[in-house]
Scaffold this active site. Structure first.
Site, PDB file in Angstrom:
ATOM      1  N   LYS A   1     -67.812  39.207  -7.049  1.00 16.05           N
ATOM      2  CA  LYS A   1     -66.205  39.426  -8.076  1.00 16.05           C
ATOM      3  C   LYS A   1     -66.027  38.109  -9.013  1.00 16.05           C
ATOM      4  CE  LYS A   1     -64.269  41.778  -3.868  1.00 16.05           C
ATOM      5  NZ  LYS A   1     -63.543  42.333  -2.158  1.00 16.05           N
ATOM      6  N   VAL A   2     -65.264  39.114  -9.768  1.00 16.83           N
ATOM      7  CA  VAL A   2     -64.569  38.000 -11.316  1.00 16.83           C
ATOM      8  C   VAL A   2     -63.501  38.730 -11.524  1.00 16.83           C
ATOM      9  CG1 VAL A   2     -65.678  37.937 -13.827  1.00 16.83           C
ATOM     10  CG2 VAL A   2     -66.907  37.233 -11.420  1.00 16.83           C
ATOM     11  N   TYR A   3     -62.504  37.552 -11.625  1.00 16.27           N
ATOM     12  CA  TYR A   3     -60.821  37.966 -12.236  1.00 16.27           C
ATOM     13  C   TYR A   3     -61.078  37.109 -13.790  1.00 16.27           C
ATOM     14  CZ  TYR A   3     -58.916  40.456  -8.448  1.00 16.27           C
ATOM     15  OH  TYR A   3     -59.128  40.946  -7.325  1.00 16.27           O
ATOM     16  N   GLU A   4     -60.401  37.505 -14.597  1.00 11.03           N
ATOM     17  CA  GLU A   4     -60.056  36.699 -15.950  1.00 11.03           C
ATOM     18  C   GLU A   4     -60.821  35.333 -15.527  1.00 11.03           C
ATOM     19  OE1 GLU A   4     -58.735  38.395 -19.044  1.00 11.03           O
ATOM     20  OE2 GLU A   4     -59.489  36.136 -19.454  1.00 11.03           O
TER      21      GLU A   4
ATOM     22  N   GLN B   1     -57.318  44.988 -14.848  1.00  9.04           N
ATOM     23  CA  GLN B   1     -56.561  44.606 -16.078  1.00  9.04           C
ATOM     24  C   GLN B   1     -58.356  45.002 -17.347  1.00  9.04           C
ATOM     25  OE1 GLN B   1     -55.498  41.703 -20.244  1.00  9.04           O
ATOM     26  NE2 GLN B   1     -55.429  40.856 -17.838  1.00  9.04           N
TER      27      GLN B   1
ATOM     28  N   ARG C   1     -71.833  53.105  -3.025  1.00  9.32           N
ATOM     29  CA  ARG C   1     -71.286  53.074  -1.653  1.00  9.32           C
ATOM     30  C   ARG C   1     -70.300  53.897  -1.371  1.00  9.32           C
ATOM     31  NH1 ARG C   1     -70.978  47.273  -2.144  1.00  9.32           N
ATOM     32  NH2 ARG C   1     -69.078  47.307  -2.551  1.00  9.32           N
TER      33      ARG C   1
ATOM     34  N   GLY D   1     -64.311  25.370 -37.639  1.00  2.93           N
ATOM     35  CA  GLY D   1     -64.980  26.246 -38.686  1.00  2.93           C
ATOM     36  C   GLY D   1     -65.402  25.100 -39.713  1.00  2.93           C
ATOM     37  N   GLY D   2     -65.730  25.403 -40.825  1.00  2.75           N
ATOM     38  CA  GLY D   2     -66.094  24.368 -42.119  1.00  2.75           C
ATOM     39  C   GLY D   2     -64.697  24.008 -42.947  1.00  2.75           C
ATOM     40  N   GLN D   3     -63.469  24.145 -42.656  1.00  2.21           N
ATOM     41  CA  GLN D   3     -62.094  24.259 -43.490  1.00  2.21           C
ATOM     42  C   GLN D   3     -61.328  23.742 -42.158  1.00  2.21           C
ATOM     43  OE1 GLN D   3     -62.113  24.137 -46.305  1.00  2.21           O
ATOM     44  NE2 GLN D   3     -63.410  26.224 -46.758  1.00  2.21           N
TER      45      GLN D   3
ATOM     46  N   ASP E   1     -60.508  39.770 -19.593  1.00  2.00           N
ATOM     47  CA  ASP E   1     -60.689  40.935 -19.226  1.00  2.00           C
ATOM     48  C   ASP E   1     -59.945  42.131 -20.229  1.00  2.00           C
ATOM     49  OD1 ASP E   1     -60.411  40.831 -16.781  1.00  2.00           O
ATOM     50  OD2 ASP E   1     -58.491  40.077 -16.430  1.00  2.00           O
TER      51      ASP E   1
ATOM     52  N   LYS F   1     -63.785  59.131  -0.155  1.00  2.00           N
ATOM     53  CA  LYS F   1     -64.699  58.879   0.794  1.00  2.00           C
ATOM     54  C   LYS F   1     -64.069  59.933   1.765  1.00  2.00           C
ATOM     55  CE  LYS F   1     -64.908  54.062  -0.007  1.00  2.00           C
ATOM     56  NZ  LYS F   1     -64.295  53.032   0.114  1.00  2.00           N
TER      57      LYS F   1
HETATM   58  N1  COA Z   1     -60.852  56.076  -2.968  1.00  3.97           N
HETATM   59  C1  COA Z   1     -61.495  55.554  -2.040  1.00  3.97           C
HETATM   60  N2  COA Z   1     -61.380  54.408  -1.886  1.00  3.97           N
HETATM   61  C2  COA Z   1     -61.442  53.701  -3.214  1.00  3.97           C
HETATM   62  C3  COA Z   1     -60.507  54.810  -3.889  1.00  3.97           C
HETATM   63  C4  COA Z   1     -60.462  56.083  -3.922  1.00  3.97           C
HETATM   64  N3  COA Z   1     -59.771  56.460  -5.056  1.00  3.97           N
HETATM   65  N4  COA Z   1     -61.343  54.024  -4.797  1.00  3.97           N
HETATM   66  C5  COA Z   1     -61.140  52.385  -4.890  1.00  3.97           C
HETATM   67  N5  COA Z   1     -61.646  52.686  -3.561  1.00  3.97           N
HETATM   68  C6  COA Z   1     -62.334  51.761  -2.833  1.00  3.97           C
HETATM   69  C7  COA Z   1     -63.724  51.032  -3.261  1.00  3.97           C
HETATM   70  O1  COA Z   1     -64.900  51.836  -3.151  1.00  3.97           O
HETATM   71  C8  COA Z   1     -63.943  49.911  -2.504  1.00  3.97           C
HETATM   72  O2  COA Z   1     -64.557  49.961  -1.247  1.00  3.97           O
HETATM   73  P1  COA Z   1     -65.738  49.296  -0.697  1.00  3.97           P
HETATM   74  O3  COA Z   1     -64.922  47.536  -0.696  1.00  3.97           O
HETATM   75  O4  COA Z   1     -65.832  49.902   0.915  1.00  3.97           O
HETATM   76  O5  COA Z   1     -66.707  49.846  -0.909  1.00  3.97           O
HETATM   77  C9  COA Z   1     -62.609  49.525  -2.411  1.00  3.97           C
HETATM   78  O6  COA Z   1     -61.365  50.057  -3.191  1.00  3.97           O
HETATM   79  C10 COA Z   1     -62.212  48.274  -3.582  1.00  3.97           C
HETATM   80  O7  COA Z   1     -62.359  48.513  -5.125  1.00  3.97           O
HETATM   81  P2  COA Z   1     -62.878  46.567  -5.106  1.00  3.97           P
HETATM   82  O8  COA Z   1     -63.261  47.061  -6.281  1.00  3.97           O
HETATM   83  O9  COA Z   1     -63.619  45.725  -4.659  1.00  3.97           O
HETATM   84  O10 COA Z   1     -61.557  46.227  -5.821  1.00  3.97           O
HETATM   85  P3  COA Z   1     -61.141  44.465  -5.389  1.00  3.97           P
HETATM   86  O11 COA Z   1     -59.804  44.344  -4.640  1.00  3.97           O
HETATM   87  O12 COA Z   1     -61.831  44.068  -3.718  1.00  3.97           O
HETATM   88  O13 COA Z   1     -61.746  43.476  -6.121  1.00  3.97           O
HETATM   89  C11 COA Z   1     -62.000  43.040  -8.600  1.00  3.97           C
HETATM   90  C12 COA Z   1     -61.148  43.333  -6.971  1.00  3.97           C
HETATM   91  C13 COA Z   1     -61.412  43.462  -9.984  1.00  3.97           C
HETATM   92  C14 COA Z   1     -62.111  41.316  -8.117  1.00  3.97           C
HETATM   93  C15 COA Z   1     -63.242  43.620  -8.408  1.00  3.97           C
HETATM   94  O14 COA Z   1     -63.314  45.347  -8.550  1.00  3.97           O
HETATM   95  C16 COA Z   1     -64.066  43.549  -9.823  1.00  3.97           C
HETATM   96  O15 COA Z   1     -65.111  42.165  -9.251  1.00  3.97           O
HETATM   97  N6  COA Z   1     -64.796  44.312 -10.868  1.00  3.97           N
HETATM   98  C17 COA Z   1     -64.877  43.776 -11.671  1.00  3.97           C
HETATM   99  C18 COA Z   1     -65.035  42.573 -12.825  1.00  3.97           C
HETATM  100  C19 COA Z   1     -63.529  43.148 -13.398  1.00  3.97           C
HETATM  101  O16 COA Z   1     -63.705  43.842 -13.867  1.00  3.97           O
HETATM  102  N7  COA Z   1     -62.556  41.770 -13.320  1.00  3.97           N
HETATM  103  C20 COA Z   1     -61.935  41.929 -13.507  1.00  3.97           C
HETATM  104  C21 COA Z   1     -60.317  42.604 -13.386  1.00  3.97           C
HETATM  105  S1  COA Z   1     -58.917  42.883 -14.510  1.00  3.97           S
END
Ligand code: COA
Length: 415
Positions: A136-139, A17, A104, A247-249, A168, A75
């Site tokens: 890693k972080v989600y919403e 997102q 990577r 707020g102030g109101q 997000d 890759k």
């Molecule tokens: N071709 C080849 N590999 C690809 C690719 C492509 N087109 N697109 C993605 N990948 C690979 C990445 O290189 C990564 O590989 P690696 O782990 O070997 O380096 C892998 O896919 C997974 O990517 P990643 O971003 O780590 O996804 P995830 O599902 O493990 O994690 C999140 C998801 C959201 C937790 C993480 O991306 C994150 O913390 N993002 C930053 C914060 C953020 O935006 N969070 C909110 C999301 S709404």
């Protein structure tokens, strides 16, 4: 009419997102957004929360309008070559991979600068530099780490996350501003730069009034506009303050006619100081205008609970829209609690483009949110999200690949 960001090319490596909200905004302003996805699955949200089997989910479609999609396995050696061609072709690379994933992949900042010194690298990460930068972080993690959860909810209840996706979508908005700012600076310097929007920082930015209150609390040990005042106790951190205005109101959510059966029969009512006499008159307490206990905002802070109880006796005699009509005529700030059902079917939101209907080849018609930022010289037309890899051939041809090369890359599993 040309679009504000016409000619700007975005290499969109975003998923889920936060990143997609950012690149969707850029696309709405006219940038050419090329979304890169892995073949087969693509952005994970295509398959999440599906309401129709084998059709891109609303989760995906509502975050990826006006974009083009290509499939590419970055890759593989062939994929890296195409990626370098895209880096040369584009102005901005936007990504929200987990920390370290881009490196990577071999796409370091040094590599980007060598390949295209004008390129801007824009990233969403969960945290900025510090102890959590590799997480890693989600919403909801961002809402908790950015101060929103500890300050939302009821004093005697759990910390609470909000339905508004401030972690997000909030961070995506911040990143979009960073990108256009960097593009502007590039027009003076000719150089690209890195833009980082950490989700924790973005949430904290949106919670800045609570950081304000933390400092007020540390100095004065009380917060007069909070519901804990005057009877309750304050600790050493900003408490949750229910529906107090912050707020102030002073303000509060009050019941309206039908509240017993309708979970959204409520109105937000603000006792703005400027219209206090009108409030007293409309609720039938005209003597409160002169009464020492109620006459000044300072005096009223001691009696907010009974004041809102009395106002609620009045709002309970009206439905929320009726109350809104009466109060607005008197310039009293208020807002009905509108459900998603009401918002989805509100004709004025359809007319203004706040909610738009989009047609999709496999899903059919669905509703989405229009561009909330209106530019008079760059109107937004929301077009459907792309199917997975719909534009692979088109984009590779634009990059100079011949049809035979595209077929070869496809047979090698690069596309
Ligand atoms: N071709 C080849 N590999 C690809 C690719 C492509 N087109 N697109 C993605 N990948 C690979 C990445 O290189 C990564 O590989 P690696 O782990 O070997 O380096 C892998 O896919 C997974 O990517 P990643 O971003 O780590 O996804 P995830 O599902 O493990 O994690 C999140 C998801 C959201 C937790 C993480 O991306 C994150 O913390 N993002 C930053 C914060 C953020 O935006 N969070 C909110 C999301 S709404």
């Amino acid at each position: 009419m040309t679009k504000a960001l016409a000619g700007v090319r975005i290499l969109d490596f975003t998923h889920v997102q936060s990143g997609p909200t950012c690149t969707q905004l850029l696309a709405w302003f006219g940038a050419d957004v090329i979304k890169v996805e892995r073949s087969g699955e693509g952005d994970a949200t295509r398959g999440q929360l599906r309401d129709i089997p084998n059709v891109d989910s609303l989760y995906f479609t509502m975050l990826n309008h006006n974009k083009r999609s290509i499939t590419l396995n970055t890759k593989t050696a062939g994929g890296r070559e195409v990626l370098d061609a895209l880096i040369r072709h584009c102005d901005v690379l936007v990504e929200n991979f987990a920390p370290g994933a881009l490196d990577r992949m071999g796409v370091t900042w040094e590599h980007i600068q060598k390949t295209n010194p004008r390129m801007i690298l824009a990233s969403v990460k969960g945290f900025g530099p510090g102890p959590y930068e590799d997480c890693k972080v989600y919403e909801n993690v961002a809402q908790c780490a950015g101060g929103a959860a500890s300050t939302t909810g009821w004093e005697d209840g759990l910390p609470m996350v909000t339905g508004a996706q401030i972690g997000d979508s909030g961070t995506g908005l911040h990143l979009a501003l960073g990108i256009v700012t960097a593009l502007y600076q590039r027009s003076q310097t000719g150089r690209g730069q890195k833009v980082l929007a950490p989700m924790q920082d973005a949430v904290l930015n949106l919670c800045r009034v609570k950081l304000r209150d933390q400092q007020r609390l540390e100095r004065t040990h009380t917060l007069h506009e909070y519901p804990q005042y005057p009877d309750g106790k304050f600790g050493d951190a900003v408490p949750r303050s229910g529906n107090a205005s912050g707020g102030g109101q002073p303000g509060s959510i009050l019941k309206c006619k039908g509240w017993e059966t309708d979970p959204n029969a409520y109105i937000y009512f603000i006792t703005q100081a400027a219209v206090w006499p009108a409030i007293c008159t409309v609720i039938g307490e005209p003597e409160w205008i002169e009464d020492e206990a109620y006459a000044t905002p300072q005096a009223r802070l001691l009696h907010l609970k009974p004041i809102f109880r009395r106002i609620e006796q009045w709002t309970m005699t009206k439905d929320k829209i009726e109350a809104m009509d009466i109060l607005n005529k008197l310039d009293i700030p208020c807002g009905p609690i509108l459900s998603m059902k009401e918002l989805a079917h509100d004709p004025s939101l359809r007319a203004s483009g706040a909610v738009v209907e989009v047609d999709h080849p496999t899903r059919g018609k669905y509703l989405t949110v229009g561009n909330p930022i209106k530019l008079s010289d760059s109107p937004t037309e929301v077009t459907r999200s792309p199917l997975l890899g719909e534009h692979t051939d088109e984009v590779l041809t634009q990059l100079g690949y011949a049809a035979g090369d595209i077929e070869r890359l496809r047979s090698q599993g690069v596309l």
